[in-house]
Design a protein around this motif. Structure first.
Motif, PDB file in Angstrom:
ATOM      1  N   PRO A   1       0.830  -1.212   0.000  1.00  0.00           N
ATOM      2  CA  PRO A   1       0.000   0.000   0.000  1.00  0.00           C
ATOM      3  C   PRO A   1       0.863   1.260   0.000  1.00  0.00           C
ATOM      4  O   PRO A   1       1.859   1.340   0.717  1.00  0.00           O
TER       5      PRO A   1
ATOM      6  N   ARG B   1       0.294   5.425   0.196  1.00  0.00           N
ATOM      7  CA  ARG B   1      -0.660   6.522   0.406  1.00  0.00           C
ATOM      8  C   ARG B   1       0.110   7.821   0.650  1.00  0.00           C
ATOM      9  O   ARG B   1       0.266   8.256   1.798  1.00  0.00           O
TER      10      ARG B   1
ATOM     11  N   ASP C   1       4.631   8.723   1.868  1.00  0.00           N
ATOM     12  CA  ASP C   1       3.825   7.916   2.779  1.00  0.00           C
ATOM     13  C   ASP C   1       4.571   7.827   4.102  1.00  0.00           C
ATOM     14  O   ASP C   1       5.569   7.117   4.219  1.00  0.00           O
TER      15      ASP C   1
END
Length: 359
Positions: A167, A169, A211
């Motif tokens: 992931p 972000r 991130d």
């Protein structure tokens, strides 16, 4: 040996399925057929692309990662009188058959959470006996919980790396503030492990886009490696600097350096420099996190002078007038587990996990 002329070694490299390059004087003087097919190579006389430029100044054994030709590569480089010989390997791992690992890990998290909750409820009852030895037992239990969390995080990360779905972000953050917060906690904990740790930076703030959770994981992975390599009585440190439009995070240690396999510079070399006590995915995750941020992790070892792990990434100020997101405090994570204590759980003495310190 003149690598610009036909030779038996060139003929051998020509047969390898992995890309191989020789850099000399800031240019590529040799590339095997695999490199020609897979890599974006510069035209004769033009500047090196960014994924090679950061390797060009190396003067020792180097391990790094980069994104090139639309793929993630693990890179091993070795400096010689002929120049810098660079070997590339596909950085992605093919997912293999297996059971539902994410389901198993999630169930383990639930059970660990139940055990932690029960321990917290029992702690005041146990302390009523007033014997210090019970605190020692509680500390051992807490340390085991943190070690289990570390193993489960490693399992999650290994699966994400295999699936290529780590992931990401990105948001606005203060990289200097993030490094400073981590260093403040690590300095005290490293002292408990017998390692002298220091943080160096002239930057009070460095606003960029990234991130924060992944960058925190990357830095802690490198720091954990450095503390382990330094050993009791050794030294380690974290340094943040800015050069042009790039930030450079360096983690160093006073340990013995990389294993002989890496120093040989062979095409299949892998550094013996990774977080112990886990699943061996710390360095792989760090490389992919760096690549997601447009950067690279490079390891450089010199005999008797430890290892220097450098993470370079572009500084990307947030666009528009959006509010800056300050990274969450390093102790504020899901389930109340400090990421610093989780990453260092295998290095610290049990005294670091006394109930008053982890509550």
């Amino acid at each position: 040996m003149d690598m610009t002329q036909p030779s038996e070694l060139c003929a051998f490299f020509d047969t390898l399925p992995q890309p191989v390059l020789l850099l000399r004087g800031g240019t590529v003087v040799y590339s095997n057929p695999a490199a020609v097919r897979a890599l974006p190579l510069p035209e004769p006389g033009s500047a090196l692309p960014e994924f090679l430029a950061e390797l060009a100044d190396a003067r020792g054994a180097v391990s790094a990662s980069c994104l090139a030709g639309g793929r993630l590569w693990s890179v091993a480089a070795s400096y010689s009188q002929q120049g810098l010989l660079v070997f590339f390997q596909n950085g992605g791992a093919a997912p293999g058959p297996g059971f539902q690992l994410p389901v198993l890990v999630e169930q383990m998290r639930q059970h660990v959470g139940n055990l932690v909750a029960a321990t917290h409820l029992l702690t005041p009852v146990i302390r009523e006996h007033g014997e210090a030895r019970y605190d020692q037992y509680l500390a051992i239990m807490n340390q085991s919980f943190y070690r289990l969390m570390r193993l489960m995080n490693s399992a999650d990360t290994a699966r994400a790396l295999d699936d290529g779905v780590l992931p990401f972000r990105p948001a606005s953050l203060d990289l200097a503030g993030l490094c400073r917060e981590l260093a403040d906690q690590v300095t005290h904990l490293a002292g408990m492990a017998g390692v002298s740790f220091r943080y160096e930076s002239e930057l009070s703030s460095l606003i960029t886009t990234g991130d924060a959770a992944l960058l925190r994981r990357l830095i802690l992975s490198l720091v954990s490696n450095a503390l382990r390599a330094a050993g009791r009585g050794g030294e380690a440190g974290l340094r943040l600097a800015k050069s042009g439009r790039r930030a450079l995070i360096t983690v160093w240690d006073s340990g013995p350096g990389l294993g002989s396999g890496m120093e040989s510079g062979g095409p299949d070399s892998e550094p013996v420099y990774r977080s112990g006590g886990g699943l061996g995915v710390g360095l792989s995750a760090a490389r992919q996190i760096a690549a997601l941020h447009g950067g690279a992790v490079m390891l450089e070892s010199r005999s008797g002078k430890g290892v220097r792990a450098a993470f370079s990434l572009p500084v990307q100020p947030p666009e528009g007038c959006g509010a800056l997101r300050t990274p969450s405090p390093v102790g504020d994570v899901t389930g109340g587990f400090s990421p610093v204590l989780v990453e260092l759980a295998d290095l610290l003495p049990s005294e670091a996990f006394l109930p008053d310190d982890v509550d």
